[in-house]
Design an enzyme around this catalytic site. Structure first.
Site, PDB file in Angstrom:
ATOM      1  N   SER A 145      -8.831  15.402  22.386  1.00 54.00           N
ATOM      2  CA  SER A 145      -8.039  14.936  21.249  1.00 54.00           C
ATOM      3  C   SER A 145      -8.944  14.076  20.391  1.00 54.00           C
ATOM      4  O   SER A 145     -10.013  13.627  20.846  1.00 54.00           O
ATOM      5  CB  SER A 145      -6.841  14.117  21.745  1.00 54.00           C
ATOM      6  OG  SER A 145      -6.307  13.290  20.737  1.00 54.00           O
ATOM      7  N   TYR A 158      -4.161   7.046  27.464  1.00 54.49           N
ATOM      8  CA  TYR A 158      -4.437   8.344  26.856  1.00 54.49           C
ATOM      9  C   TYR A 158      -5.885   8.406  26.366  1.00 54.49           C
ATOM     10  O   TYR A 158      -6.612   9.359  26.654  1.00 54.49           O
ATOM     11  CB  TYR A 158      -3.463   8.586  25.704  1.00 54.49           C
ATOM     12  CG  TYR A 158      -3.550   9.958  25.091  1.00 54.49           C
ATOM     13  CD1 TYR A 158      -2.993  11.070  25.735  1.00 54.49           C
ATOM     14  CD2 TYR A 158      -4.173  10.164  23.868  1.00 54.49           C
ATOM     15  CE1 TYR A 158      -3.063  12.336  25.166  1.00 54.49           C
ATOM     16  CE2 TYR A 158      -4.244  11.416  23.293  1.00 54.49           C
ATOM     17  CZ  TYR A 158      -3.695  12.498  23.946  1.00 54.49           C
ATOM     18  OH  TYR A 158      -3.765  13.754  23.382  1.00 54.49           O
TER      19      TYR A 158
END
Length: 252
Positions: A145, A158
């Site tokens: 990401s 994350y």
């Protein structure tokens, strides 16, 4: 983007295959000629994706499981071996997040995020590596990401998992090189999926993120990129690929 015959006779294992990028990847890999192993938690959703794959004339194996369950992953690997005898492409796409400030995040939530986003790619890569080694070739695509390149407030677990995924992928590529196994990390920007509504970028940047959501990448386009990378010549060495909408050019 790629010859539809380029993955003919190959097997692609895709996690998070019930929706979003994983579902789009399953269809695109099937269109390129691969049989598909579908992994996610929901058997019902996987069945729908399997129908799309089979409508394209390819075989689909459904394996609903919890990616935090090491024994379930080992059983899944054994079933894949018994069914297809090979894995040519592994797409570690499944991901999760627990938002919150560092001081508010529980150790259990931290472990959950790293368990799905980092530990599961390790376990799956470990499971398919011997198969690819015997084949003398294979491709492992780890989906990261933009949060794997830049840290975001309220997304420490994350971001940590995605940063760590890059280091793991580099080590995996180094170990696989002599066996013809390539490992690459893909950094998608904003995607037009339900998951995109919960990205660290969306939580952090408010109105700008809402605009990027409207101009986000269709998951099908990123899925086609994954197929192109998987089907690229073995001589082409790609360590990482960053794919962002036009709005995000100049990022990070």
């Amino acid at each position: 983007m790629t010859d539809t015959r380029s993955l003919q006779g190959q097997v692609a294992l895709i996690t998070g295959a019930s929706s979003g990028l994983g579902r789009a990847a399953a269809v695109e890999f099937a269109q390129a000629g691969a049989d598909i192993v579908l992994i996610a938690r929901s058997a019902r959703d996987l069945q729908e994706v399997a129908g799309e794959v089979e409508a394209l004339g390819r075989r689909a194996l459904i394996l609903p499981l919890d990616l935090e369950d090491e024994q379930a992953i080992e059983r899944a690997a054994a079933e894949v071996t018994a069914t297809f005898g090979r894995v040519d492409v592994l797409v570690n796409n499944a991901g999760t997040d627990v938002p919150g400030r560092v001081v508010e995040l529980s150790a259990q939530d931290w472990d959950r995020v790293l368990g799905v986003n980092l530990r599961a790619p390790f376990l799956l890569s470990k499971a398919v590596f011997p198969l690819m080694q015997r084949q003398g070739r294979g491709v492992i695509l780890n989906i990261s990401s933009t949060a794997g390149k830049r840290g975001w407030a309220n997304a420490s677990a994350y971001c940590a998992s995605k940063f760590a995924l890059s280091g793991f992928t580099q080590a995996l590529a180094a170990e696989g090189r002599e066996h013809g196994i390539r490992a690459m990390v893909i950094f998608p920007g904003a995607l037009d999926t339900h998951w995109g509504q919960w990205t660290p970028e969306a939580r952090q940047e408010g109105e700008r993120a809402a605009k990027s959501q409207r101009e986000a990448l269709p998951p099908q386009e990123v899925a086609r990129l994954l197929v192109w990378v998987a089907a690229s010549p073995a001589e082409l060495v790609l360590n990482e690929v960053i794919a962002t909408p036009l709005l995000e050019q100049g990022w990070p």
